[in-house]
Design an enzyme around this catalytic site. Structure first.
Site, PDB file in Angstrom:
ATOM      1  N   ASP A 144       3.641  19.898   4.270  1.00  0.00           N
ATOM      2  CA  ASP A 144       3.394  19.863   2.851  1.00  0.00           C
ATOM      3  C   ASP A 144       3.427  21.315   2.363  1.00  0.00           C
ATOM      4  O   ASP A 144       3.364  22.236   3.178  1.00  0.00           O
ATOM      5  CB  ASP A 144       2.015  19.245   2.641  1.00  0.00           C
ATOM      6  CG  ASP A 144       1.621  19.240   1.197  1.00  0.00           C
ATOM      7  OD1 ASP A 144       2.500  18.958   0.374  1.00  0.00           O
ATOM      8  OD2 ASP A 144       0.453  19.509   0.902  1.00  0.00           O
ATOM      9  N   ASP A 146      -2.571  18.590   3.479  1.00  0.00           N
ATOM     10  CA  ASP A 146      -3.986  18.690   3.160  1.00  0.00           C
ATOM     11  C   ASP A 146      -4.437  17.692   2.107  1.00  0.00           C
ATOM     12  O   ASP A 146      -5.616  17.509   1.909  1.00  0.00           O
ATOM     13  CB  ASP A 146      -4.309  20.094   2.665  1.00  0.00           C
ATOM     14  CG  ASP A 146      -3.717  20.353   1.304  1.00  0.00           C
ATOM     15  OD1 ASP A 146      -2.615  19.828   1.051  1.00  0.00           O
ATOM     16  OD2 ASP A 146      -4.341  21.041   0.497  1.00  0.00           O
ATOM     17  N   ASP A 190      -0.492  13.314   1.384  1.00  0.00           N
ATOM     18  CA  ASP A 190       0.147  13.526   2.686  1.00  0.00           C
ATOM     19  C   ASP A 190      -0.286  12.490   3.705  1.00  0.00           C
ATOM     20  O   ASP A 190       0.193  12.503   4.835  1.00  0.00           O
ATOM     21  CB  ASP A 190      -0.198  14.922   3.220  1.00  0.00           C
ATOM     22  CG  ASP A 190       0.168  16.000   2.239  1.00  0.00           C
ATOM     23  OD1 ASP A 190       1.270  15.911   1.683  1.00  0.00           O
ATOM     24  OD2 ASP A 190      -0.646  16.896   2.008  1.00  0.00           O
TER      25      ASP A 190
END
Lengths: 928, 358
Positions: free
Chosen positions: A426, A858, A862
């Site tokens: 990410d 995080d 995700d």
């Protein structure tokens, strides 16, 4: 707080394009049909009609098991292991006289092994349960009749309830925005948890409901919402609201999604339409999977093999046993008389040798049971738990600032860490810290700012230059102001006055202070001002202006007030600009402008935007600094900075009046292409600009990210970035963390082109989709050709693809091509991708290349990716706990990945595999 | 620059506002405690296999193993062993067509054998009988005993596991019960040299632990071999089981179908070319399963009985090591120039890696 005052703002000025009336579009005709059958009786959840529909409650469960399903489900999980099934059969058989040894010695190891693993499951699920309890018991104000609102637990929310959500609270379910504390019924929403985008989204209620600002307004409020059935698509929504016999269309503009957060708005009222599992965020989530490592799967194969040997051995043994037994007694003569074959049980009966052989087969299966290493499972569990402790205790992965050590949440993937082939990362909060810093600027052809970016530092380090040392020292004593990392005595503290182009600098800073949509918030105690902006970049600009002496402190509906440093007197003077129009930022325009009238009465168009659109809009006489500025922009871009061009223009009265008329008319039109109309008109006035300079903002990378990526690349690990952010941002970060380099050829696959826009507008949706798909396919094929033909000298390829194209690229018939291209590229960046797409990409890589994938992220957006990947690593940062809760290993910083993979992963893999080999060797020894 | 952190930190993104606290001393820090163990910094060593090391190791192993092999081979060769296979010879020629019938008949089965001592045999000379194709390890056979009964007088009636030799038809428990005891070997040997009897000492042929702990001093045989089918030897019902050493030896079942069991010891030296006359009672039926019977006289060395395997194994391994050491040396001398740098680099890297685990 300051909220009441702000309530009066006319946001239609700020958000010229997105606010306004909506019209029924093609999709709305589908309401009531299949897939669009949901009916919500607003404010009347108890009514008969509503109870007939019987929509599920708002209770959510993310645990793997419930009390009732735990035993069957957990046991099923356990007995997916062949070895366990074998031992179960043995345990059952051991209670019969077939058993060559006692039942206890057979049952006990099985009970211990299964008990221990199930205990672990319970513990892990209990953690999830606690999280669920916390979420389900959060409270929200719900209309309970008579215009009164009272706190209710989230779990008790029903479809049709009207809720009141206050500032900085999460939405408890998917809501339809009815009204907000702002007059125009708008609100700001932060959707980081859903899509990872950090900028605030603007939502606006229907006009019909927008006037209900008080609790009591809802006493007699009744409406029926008809809308689509629950689905996973975050960006579309079709529905209609029936209020007093009138139909109003509902669009995503009115939809507030669960797990997003209310920002900058005191409170909103909303009607619950999707609850619990029906909400879009849950539709996007997949159940927590049980992950198994490759070593374990390989071990299963070995055990299958051993089991085969065992059966073979037993089978051959039984045949010989049968033959020998039959021969023991022939014609009444005993051969092996000492066995008394004349007086025996079925197990050794020579007269029924076949039966004896079958029974012997079963006994032999048990007898040679040590061939199946049950102890191996136990030892592996123990070794892995120890390894997790090593990971948890590693000081090199402890993050001082947030007091967070690494945490291996599931221990069965430790050794997989050493096998990672592709990392899917990410961006926001993982690679970057989600904060923008104003670091450099170029004004009137002179570059200011001595700050050094992470990228520059990394580059310097790679070259081995000693520059690094002094810089880091410097770095430490400043960086006190968040969002501002600018240092240059030439223009700080008002000394810009002595610079050659002081007037340009003044205009530049003034533009920074006025051309934005941020809201100031004055701390009543000490008079200090902070800002709430839609995006962190914007905040960085306003802060930069403040730090350089142009303090924006008040916004009213028609004016912006700034404390300016007067170069002549050297004192702060208040200046107020009347705000006439805001031509807001959009991804297609790539710029924003404001039209203000200064105190002197001059009309100014202040504009900032991407270089690609700004340079062409400069006036002939405004290109004085073009060359130098371009040069500086390239330098900044190389340093991984995000640049914007600042330019202005003085308008004459006549021109403005004409523009204003046209613009207002366009804005108020009801046609579907209202936005385009407004854009066109805005375009007309945003020209003949005079260049002031450029800004450079660093999307601050987390500490050590470039080095870590570099090390991982050296280890042959590929990194893909999957982000919800805009393409420009993503590319920028690609440069910043040396995923993209100058000299790399970029293959950009995008559906955000003007042609595709027009395609989308067309009536025939399926044709448009087909055309879009064809276009994506074409782009992919072109990329593939480039890849195939590429020779080394042209440099490696980088693939950048956006979410919409990804939708098509992930379709069954295209995905192989996409994957081939992606694997061939040195770097892959997917931008604007939804959580589901992230998960799909992860699955594609995992299944098609059969290499080990690691996903790191995080945010809640995700989660899908983390669960889908072979290993999910959660960053235990600031963005809530969802990612950590669904991850296998949680670390505090991206850079710890280096140690996790290259040190712990390596060690764990080596140790586990030596242990497995050693145990198997012992088995062979035993056989001998 | 009068603005403080507080004002500006909430500015850019309020979400991150609380993150970088000043590192004030925390009361409950989650910081892992430092110890060399948890940080995996304990000193360790690991051999790095350079050619020199490998060759040296092989050489050392070779040097150590070859003498050991030679000594054990010599020790094994020192042992004098005389084997006399008698099962066919002890059946009168007339009966050899149906040996089973003969052995089951009541005819006299006494048989005399002559054994010539090939070499001086130092006392004690051990007397063994060796059976062949006898599956004492059969699952039914091996379990067919009751250790409780053998040990304790009070457990006389404990005959589980002993079927079918558990009780007499009228229900009295057989002591010792089970197939093993029932099939006790019952050939007997008497030795004489020059017409003078050689005494065979039958004391202390069983394991001491068996005599003291597994077979009871107060347990006397009863109802043994009273059935219709007689398996093997009878036992003297006045002698406790702990003194019935033949039984004890027999009941320590052999793992392989060919086995020797100790019959007794001759406590005098036997000279070369001595002729030993053996009078044996050929009672035991190995004919129905066509097993061999052998009488074995053997001395021992410090390594035990005659067994060349150990020595040969040592010599083979030692020889192999010498061979490998030699061939590696040749390979090494032929090519060391080309792969020296690689090796050195590798070993240095490996060394530095485990010295500083980073």
């Amino acid at each position: 707080m300051a909220g009441n005052r702000r309530k009066k703002h006319h946001f239609s000025r700020i958000h010229a394009f997105s606010c306004g009336k909506t019209s029924f579009k093609g999709d709305h005709s589908l309401i009531g049909g299949p897939g669009f059958s949901r009916v919500v009786h607003c404010n009347d959840p108890e009514s008969f009609e509503a109870s007939v529909l019987n929509y599920s409650g708002n209770y959510v469960r993310t645990t793997k098991y419930t009390l009732a399903t735990f035993f069957p489900k957990a046991l099923f999980e356990q007995f997916r292991r062949v070895a366990n099934v074998y031992f179960l059969i043995c345990a059952i058989l051991s209670f019969t006289p077939l058993s060559p040894y006692s039942a206890v010695s057979n049952v006990l190891p099985l009970v211990v092994v299964i008990g221990a693993t199930m205990g672990k499951e319970v513990l892990e699920d209990w953690r999830r349960k606690k999280q669920d309890i916390e979420v389900n018991n959060r409270k929200v104000k719900v209309h309970c009749g008579e215009g009164a609102f009272d706190y209710t637990k989230w779990r008790d929310l029903k479809v049709g309830d009207v809720v009141k959500v206050e500032k900085d609270e999460f939405f408890p379910a998917d809501l339809i925005l009815l009204s907000s504390s702002y007059e125009e019924a708008i609100c700001y929403v932060e959707t980081t948890n859903l899509d990872g985008e950090t900028n605030l989204k603007l939502k606006q209620a229907l006009d019909a409901t927008s006037n209900m600002h008080e609790d009591s307004n809802f006493q007699n409020f009744k409406a029926i919402i008809r809308c689509e059935d629950p689905n996973a698509n975050l960006y579309t929504f079709v529905g209609s609201l029936e209020l007093e016999e009138q139909q109003y269309p509902l669009t995503p503009q009115q939809l507030l999604l669960r797990d997003s957060k209310l920002r900058n708005t005191d409170c909103i009222y909303g009607a619950v339409i999707f609850t619990g599992r029906d909400t879009k965020v849950f539709q996007n989530s997949t159940g927590p999977p049980s992950k198994r490592s490759k070593v374990e799967r390989r071990m299963d194969k070995i055990i299958y093999f051993l089991f085969g040997i065992l059966v073979l051995m037993s089978f051959i043994g039984s045949i010989f046993f049968g033959i020998a037994t039959r021969e023991d007694l022939q014609d009444g003569k005993m051969k092996r008389w000492y066995l008394r074959p004349d007086d025996t049980t079925a197990y050794y009966d020579p007269k029924r040798a076949a039966v004896a052989a079958v029974l012997h087969f079963l006994t032999a299966l048990m007898l040679y049971g040590y061939l199946i290493p049950i102890s191996l499972y136990v030892s592996i569990e123990i070794v892995k738990i120890l390894q997790s402790i090593f990971i948890n205790q590693d000081l090199h992965m402890y993050y001082e600032e947030t007091d967070k050590p690494a945490r291996a949440r599931t221990s069965n993937l430790n050794e997989e860490l050493g096998q990672v082939d592709t990392i899917l990362s990410d961006k926001t909060g993982t690679l970057t810290c989600n904060s923008m810093e104003f670091i450099k600027c170029s004004i009137a052809g002179t570059s200011y700012g001595r700050g050094v970016t992470e990228v520059e530092r990394a580059m310097a380090r790679r070259k081995g230059s000693p520059l690094e040392e002094e810089v880091t020292e410097e770095q430490e004593d400043k960086a006190s102001i968040k969002g501002f990392n600018f240092e240059d005595e030439r223009i700080m503290n008002g000394s810009w006055d002595n610079e050659p182009h002081a007037d340009v600098i003044q205009k530049f800073l003034r533009l920074l202070a006025t051309c934005h949509t941020a809201l100031p918030e004055v701390d009543e105690e000490n008079g200090k001002i902070s800002y709430e902006a839609e995006s962190p970049d914007e905040a960085a600009f306003v802060i930069a202006a403040r730090e350089l002496g142009f303090e924006f402190y008040e916004r009213t509906q028609t004016s912006i007030s700034v404390h300016e440093l007067d170069p002549v007197t050297g004192t702060k003077v208040e200046r107020s600009y009347s705000l006439l129009n805001v031509l807001e930022f959009s991804s297609s325009r790539k710029r924003m402008s404001v039209i203000v009238r200064s105190e002197e009465g001059t009309l100014l168009l202040l504009s900032k935007g991407a270089d690609s659109v700004m340079f062409e809009r400069l006036a002939e006489n405004g290109r004085e600094f073009e060359e130098q500025t371009k040069e500086h922009i390239n330098e900044y871009a190389d340093a991984g900075l995000r640049t914007l061009i600042l330019a202005y223009r003085e308008l004459d009265e006549k021109e403005y009046i004409q523009f204003n008329e046209e613009f207002t008319e366009a804005k108020n039109s009801v046609s579907a292409d209202r936005e385009e109309l407004a854009e066109e008109i805005a375009e007309k006035i945003e020209k003949n600009l005079i260049l002031l300079g450029a800004t450079a903002v660093e999307d601050k990378l987390q500490n050590g990210v470039p080095e870590c990526i570099d090390k991982l690349a050296q280890a042959g690990i590929k990194l893909w970035v999957l982000t919800g952010d805009k393409m420009e941002t993503a590319i920028n970060i690609g440069f910043a963390c040396s995923l993209l380099r100058q000299g790399m050829r970029q293959v950009i696959i995008s559906s955000e082109t003007p042609e595709s826009k027009t395609l989308e507008k067309s009536e025939d949706k399926s044709a448009a989709a087909a055309a879009l798909k064809a276009s994506v396919l074409h782009q992919l094929i072109r990329g593939k050709e480039l890849l195939d033909s590429s020779n080394e000298s042209l440099g490696p390829l980088a693939l950048i693809i956006d979410g919409k194209s990804l939708t098509y690229a992930l379709e069954d018939d295209v995905k192989d091509l996409f994957l081939e291209l992606a694997i061939g590229c040195a770097s892959v960046i997917c931008c604007r991708s939804s959580p589901k797409q992230k998960a799909l990409v992860t699955r594609l890589v995992k299944t098609k290349t059969s290499s080990t994938t690691l996903a790191i992220g995080d945010g809640a957006n995700d989660v899908g990716m983390l669960q889908e990947a072979d290993i999910g690593v959660g960053i235990s940062g600031v963005e809530g706990m969802q990612a950590v809760m669904s991850s296998d290993i949680a670390i505090a910083q991206f850079r710890f990945l280096e140690r996790l993979l290259l040190v712990h992963g390596h060690w764990c893999y080596r140790r586990i595999s030596s242990m497995v080999c050693f145990t198997l060797k012992m088995l062979i020894d035993k056989l001998g | 620059m009068m603005n403080s952190n507080a004002a500006s930190s909430s500015t850019a993104n309020p979400d991150a506002a609380g993150s970088p606290d000043p590192p004030a001393p925390r009361r409950s820090s989650k910081r892992p405690k430092y110890s060399k163990f948890t940080q995996q910094e304990l000193p360790a060593c690991k051999p790095i296999l350079t050619p020199k090391w490998v060759i040296l190791t092989f050489l050392v192993v070779g040097i150590a193993f070859v003498p050991i092999g030679i000594t054990s081979l010599l020790a094994s060769r020192d042992v004098v062993e005389i084997v006399d296979r008698y099962e066919t010879d002890c059946i009168p020629v007339a009966n050899r067509t149906d040996k089973v019938a003969f052995i089951q008949s009541n005819a006299s089965k006494t048989c005399t054998r002559q054994i010539t001592v090939t070499k001086h045999m130092k006392r004690p000379v051990y007397v063994y009988y060796q059976l062949d194709n006898f599956y004492q390890n059969h699952r039914r056979y091996v379990k067919s005993r009751n250790d409780e009964q053998l040990k304790k007088r009070s457990k006389t009636s404990e005959t589980s596991q002993c079927e079918p030799e558990d009780t007499t038809p009228d229900g009295k428990p057989i002591v010792p019960c089970g197939l093993i005891a029932w099939s006790l070997f019952n050939d007997t040997y008497t030795f004489s040299r020059n017409k003078r009897q050689l005494t065979v000492n039958k004391n202390g042929i069983a394991w001491k632990s068996d005599r003291d702990h597994k077979f009871g001093k107060e347990v006397f045989p009863s109802n043994f071999q009273n059935g219709t089918l007689i398996g093997g030897a009878h036992l003297d019902e006045s002698i406790p089981l702990s003194k019935q050493e033949d039984l004890i030896v027999w009941m320590r079942t052999a793992a392989l179908p060919t086995f020797r069991k100790l019959y007794g010891k001759i406590e005098v030296d036997l000279e070369e070319n001595d002729i030993i006359d053996v009078i044996l009672e050929n009672n035991y039926n190995t004919y129905s399963f066509s097993g061999k019977k052998k009488l074995v006289l053997s001395t021992t060395s410090w390594l035990g009985g005659k067994n060349d395997f150990l020595g040969i194994a040592y010599l083979t391994v030692g020889g192999l090591c010498f061979f490998l050491a030699l061939s590696f040396t040749i390979v090494y001398l032929a090519t060391w120039r080309s792969f020296l740098p690689v090796m050195e680099q590798k070993s240095r890297r490996a060394l530095s890696k485990f010295l500083e685990p980073e």
